[in-house]
Design a protein around this motif. Structure first.
Motif, short mmCIF file in Angstrom:
data_model
loop_
_atom_site.label_atom_id
_atom_site.label_comp_id
_atom_site.label_asym_id
_atom_site.label_seq_id
_atom_site.Cartn_x
_atom_site.Cartn_y
_atom_site.Cartn_z
N ALA A 1 0.91 -1.25 -0.17
CA ALA A 1 -0.08 -0.04 -0.05
C ALA A 1 0.72 1.27 0.17
CB ALA A 1 -0.84 0.00 1.19
N VAL A 2 0.59 2.43 -0.96
CA VAL A 2 1.23 3.61 -0.88
C VAL A 2 0.01 4.43 -0.92
CG1 VAL A 2 2.82 5.14 -2.13
CG2 VAL A 2 3.07 2.51 -2.60
N PRO A 3 -0.43 4.68 0.25
CA PRO A 3 -1.74 5.69 0.35
C PRO A 3 -1.43 7.11 -0.17
CG PRO A 3 -1.31 4.62 2.59
CD PRO A 3 0.00 4.27 1.52
N LEU A 4 -0.29 7.68 0.03
CA LEU A 4 0.04 9.01 -0.75
C LEU A 4 -0.37 8.91 -2.00
CD1 LEU A 4 1.41 11.70 -0.47
CD2 LEU A 4 3.59 10.57 -1.20
N ARG A 5 -0.08 7.96 -2.83
CA ARG A 5 -0.34 7.80 -4.26
C ARG A 5 -1.82 7.13 -4.69
NH1 ARG A 5 1.76 10.96 -7.32
NH2 ARG A 5 1.80 9.70 -9.12
N ARG A 6 -2.37 6.87 -3.52
CA ARG A 6 -3.70 6.04 -3.47
C ARG A 6 -3.54 5.17 -4.72
NH1 ARG A 6 -7.80 8.32 -1.08
NH2 ARG A 6 -9.34 7.82 -2.34
N GLN B 1 -5.22 -7.87 3.42
CA GLN B 1 -4.77 -6.37 3.79
C GLN B 1 -3.44 -6.19 3.10
OE1 GLN B 1 -6.66 -4.77 5.65
NE2 GLN B 1 -5.39 -2.97 5.68
N PRO B 2 -3.28 -5.09 2.37
CA PRO B 2 -2.00 -4.85 2.15
C PRO B 2 -0.90 -4.30 2.88
CG PRO B 2 -3.64 -3.07 1.62
CD PRO B 2 -4.45 -4.01 2.26
N VAL B 3 0.24 -4.69 2.90
CA VAL B 3 1.40 -4.04 3.88
C VAL B 3 1.82 -2.74 3.37
CG1 VAL B 3 3.82 -4.48 4.65
CG2 VAL B 3 2.32 -6.61 4.02
N PRO B 4 2.02 -1.80 4.52
CA PRO B 4 2.50 -0.47 4.26
C PRO B 4 3.74 -0.62 3.33
CG PRO B 4 1.66 -0.56 6.61
CD PRO B 4 1.54 -1.98 5.75
N ALA B 5 3.92 0.48 2.49
CA ALA B 5 5.23 0.13 1.47
C ALA B 5 6.42 0.45 2.36
CB ALA B 5 4.70 1.14 0.45
N GLU B 6 6.33 1.38 3.29
CA GLU B 6 7.70 1.52 3.91
C GLU B 6 8.28 0.35 4.72
OE1 GLU B 6 4.00 2.82 6.40
OE2 GLU B 6 4.74 3.24 4.21
N ARG B 7 7.21 -0.58 4.94
CA ARG B 7 7.93 -1.95 5.78
C ARG B 7 8.98 -2.84 4.63
NH1 ARG B 7 4.74 0.01 9.08
NH2 ARG B 7 3.98 -0.80 10.94
#
Length: 192
Positions: free
Chosen positions: A76-81, A103-109
């Motif tokens: 997941a990259v919420p900033l870029r939706r 559930q997607p994993v936050p990209a920063e991980r």
């Protein structure tokens, strides 16, 4: 690759819920959301899978057990939706959701992401994903680009800073790819 504009969502959670409940034509298809556009991709061909196999085998020998190497993990990259499904991603196992929903994993991980271009998605891998992964400060983005303008090559992007990768190394197919720390790994490309 088929793309359809996603309806406008008021929240990130609504966008993720719709991604989780997509009805794909076949379980082998991948659905990504790229800046609120749903993109469905059919299963990759044999050449793509062979490259993924070579890289995966090399990573297994270099990655400690507390890290997982995944081929179907939503990032997941919420900033870029956006929600991407990289060809390979290395993430600490502790950061993988324990529930049964996708559930997607936050990209920063992610510590390392590998994308292998196809003719239909090369520009997405070269531009949108490059920018998104740099924004998320993923330490290493490896782009295996059979369709690069100057010939097939592997691009290793590292040192993310303020939304850009400060370092980019190019390795033509046939030359070994050197991944920096923490992987300190050489990947042969003669089978690419």
């Amino acid at each position: 690759m088929n793309a359809a504009p996603a309806p406008s969502y008021s929240t990130w959670d609504e966008l993720v819920q719709n991604w989780q409940h997509l009805d794909l034509p076949d379980k082998a298809w991948r659905a990504e959301i790229i800046e609120e556009t749903i993109v469905m991709t059919p299963p990759p061909g044999p050449a793509h899978n062979m490259i993924a196999d070579v890289v995966h085998r090399e990573l297994v020998g270099a990655v400690p057990r507390e890290l997982g190497i995944f081929q179907t993990l939503g990032i997941a990259v919420p900033l870029r939706r956006s929600i991407f499904i990289p060809d390979l991603v290395v993430v600490p196992r502790a950061d993988i959701p324990g529930r049964s929903d996708p559930q997607p994993v936050p990209a920063e991980r992610a510590l390392l992401i590998v994308e292998i271009t196809s003719k239909s998605n090369a520009d997405v891998d070269r531009k949108q994903k490059l920018w998104s992964y740099a924004q998320a400060e993923i330490p290493l983005y490896v782009l295996i680009d059979e369709f690069a303008a100057d010939g097939p090559a592997v691009f290793v992007h590292s040192e993310p800073h303020e939304g850009r990768y400060r370092k980019r190394e190019l390795f033509p197919f046939g030359k070994p790819v050197e991944l920096p720390a923490p992987f300190d790994l050489t990947i042969p490309t003669d089978e690419f």
